[in-house]
Write an enzyme that holds these catalytic residues in place. Structure first.
Site, PDB file in Angstrom:
ATOM      1  N   TYR A   1       0.799  -1.235   0.000  1.00  0.00           N
ATOM      2  CA  TYR A   1       0.000   0.000   0.000  1.00  0.00           C
ATOM      3  C   TYR A   1       0.830   1.282   0.000  1.00  0.00           C
ATOM      4  CZ  TYR A   1      -3.711  -3.318   1.035  1.00  0.00           C
ATOM      5  OH  TYR A   1      -4.587  -4.370   0.968  1.00  0.00           O
TER       6      TYR A   1
ATOM      7  N   ASN B   1     -13.379   3.531  -1.042  1.00  0.00           N
ATOM      8  CA  ASN B   1     -12.525   2.354  -0.940  1.00  0.00           C
ATOM      9  C   ASN B   1     -13.109   1.491   0.178  1.00  0.00           C
ATOM     10  OD1 ASN B   1     -10.632   0.376  -0.650  1.00  0.00           O
ATOM     11  ND2 ASN B   1      -8.851   1.740  -0.733  1.00  0.00           N
TER      12      ASN B   1
ATOM     13  N   HIS C   1     -15.261  -7.327  -0.891  1.00  0.00           N
ATOM     14  CA  HIS C   1     -15.358  -8.723  -1.284  1.00  0.00           C
ATOM     15  C   HIS C   1     -16.457  -9.482  -0.536  1.00  0.00           C
ATOM     16  CE1 HIS C   1     -11.601  -7.416  -2.934  1.00  0.00           C
ATOM     17  NE2 HIS C   1     -11.045  -7.289  -1.743  1.00  0.00           N
TER      18      HIS C   1
ATOM     19  N   ASP D   1     -26.036  -2.613  -1.707  1.00  0.00           N
ATOM     20  CA  ASP D   1     -27.426  -2.150  -1.683  1.00  0.00           C
ATOM     21  C   ASP D   1     -27.518  -0.680  -1.273  1.00  0.00           C
ATOM     22  OD1 ASP D   1     -28.069  -4.708  -2.383  1.00  0.00           O
ATOM     23  OD2 ASP D   1     -29.126  -5.216  -0.536  1.00  0.00           O
TER      24      ASP D   1
ATOM     25  N   HIS E   1      -9.326   1.073  -5.423  1.00  0.00           N
ATOM     26  CA  HIS E   1      -8.408   0.241  -4.652  1.00  0.00           C
ATOM     27  C   HIS E   1      -6.991   0.694  -4.941  1.00  0.00           C
ATOM     28  CE1 HIS E   1     -11.703  -2.314  -3.575  1.00  0.00           C
ATOM     29  NE2 HIS E   1     -12.054  -2.337  -4.845  1.00  0.00           N
ATOM     30  N   ILE E   2      -6.219   0.798  -3.882  1.00  0.00           N
ATOM     31  CA  ILE E   2      -4.828   1.233  -4.015  1.00  0.00           C
ATOM     32  C   ILE E   2      -4.024   0.171  -4.756  1.00  0.00           C
ATOM     33  CG2 ILE E   2      -2.740   1.755  -2.675  1.00  0.00           C
ATOM     34  CD1 ILE E   2      -4.745   2.832  -0.471  1.00  0.00           C
ATOM     35  N   SER E   3      -4.216  -1.070  -4.355  1.00  0.00           N
ATOM     36  CA  SER E   3      -3.482  -2.181  -4.977  1.00  0.00           C
ATOM     37  C   SER E   3      -4.284  -2.736  -6.157  1.00  0.00           C
ATOM     38  CB  SER E   3      -3.256  -3.292  -3.944  1.00  0.00           C
ATOM     39  OG  SER E   3      -4.499  -3.852  -3.530  1.00  0.00           O
TER      40      SER E   3
ATOM     41  N   ARG F   1      -9.838 -11.785  -3.598  1.00  0.00           N
ATOM     42  CA  ARG F   1      -9.954 -10.339  -3.855  1.00  0.00           C
ATOM     43  C   ARG F   1     -10.440 -10.038  -5.276  1.00  0.00           C
ATOM     44  NH1 ARG F   1      -7.288  -8.136   0.627  1.00  0.00           N
ATOM     45  NH2 ARG F   1      -5.596  -9.476   1.348  1.00  0.00           N
TER      46      ARG F   1
HETATM   47  C1  DQA Z   1      -7.877  -2.543  -0.907  1.00  0.00           C
HETATM   48  C2  DQA Z   1      -7.864  -3.975  -1.464  1.00  0.00           C
HETATM   49  C3  DQA Z   1      -8.678  -4.916  -0.587  1.00  0.00           C
HETATM   50  O1  DQA Z   1      -8.643  -6.236  -1.120  1.00  0.00           O
HETATM   51  C4  DQA Z   1      -8.115  -4.963   0.817  1.00  0.00           C
HETATM   52  O2  DQA Z   1      -8.941  -5.745   1.646  1.00  0.00           O
HETATM   53  C5  DQA Z   1      -7.898  -3.605   1.403  1.00  0.00           C
HETATM   54  C6  DQA Z   1      -7.416  -2.512   0.545  1.00  0.00           C
HETATM   55  C7  DQA Z   1      -6.963  -1.592  -1.709  1.00  0.00           C
HETATM   56  O3  DQA Z   1      -7.136  -0.372  -1.574  1.00  0.00           O
HETATM   57  O4  DQA Z   1      -6.064  -2.036  -2.429  1.00  0.00           O
HETATM   58  O5  DQA Z   1      -8.065  -3.409   2.610  1.00  0.00           O
HETATM   59  O6  DQA Z   1      -9.201  -2.041  -0.984  1.00  0.00           O
END
Ligand code: DQA
Length: 144
Positions: free
Chosen positions: A25, A76, A82, A89, A102-104, A113
């Protein structure tokens, strides 16, 4: 008309950004991200309210309360991405255009994921570009 108020929502463990698994991250903190989004939005005359919670229900409540109060949401959902039908909803119920970020790159990580329960309720998803993804999400909201 146009975007005036945006809600920036971050889910569980994102309050620890900066020290949380930095290989995945990075070292940017959540405060850095909020500041970065605020400055970019302010330059376009848009205000940003930011909220982080580790609690699914608090995130759901924030999304529901955004109805009529915000023009867009940058979300985020972290791990709730997941697993949360409730967040999916709430996004539809609020009728506020929401961009998932998502950062990653979740698609290059563990299989669990790869599925997002929330993305289908959103106008789109940005993932894999690090903290800059939040700025891309802002641009996406402002330019749609
Ligand atoms: C995340 C990716 C998710 O899978 C993970 O549970 C996170 C961070 C991301 O920003 O990459 O907590 O949302």
């Amino acid at each position: 008309m146009g975007m005036k108020k945006i809600l920036l929502l971050n889910g569980p463990s994102l309050g620890l950004l900066g020290t949380r698994e930095p290989k995945i991250y990075g070292s940017t903190t959540l405060a850095d991200i909020v500041g970065m989004v605020r400055r970019a939005a302010a330059a376009k005359g848009v205000t940003v309210d930011a909220f982080q919670s580790d609690v699914e229900g608090e995130l759901v409540a924030a999304v529901v309360k955004a109805k009529g109060a915000y023009d867009g949401i940058i979300l985020n959902p972290a791990a709730y991405t997941h697993e949360s039908v409730a967040l999916h909803d709430a996004i539809l119920a609020s009728e506020v255009p929401t961009v998932e970020i998502h950062i990653s790159n979740v698609y290059a990580r563990e299989g669990y994921r790869h599925a997002s329960l929330t993305a289908s309720a959103c106008v789109g998803q940005i993932c894999g570009f690090g903290p800059k993804g939040y700025l891309l999400a802002l641009t996406a909201l402002l330019e749609r």
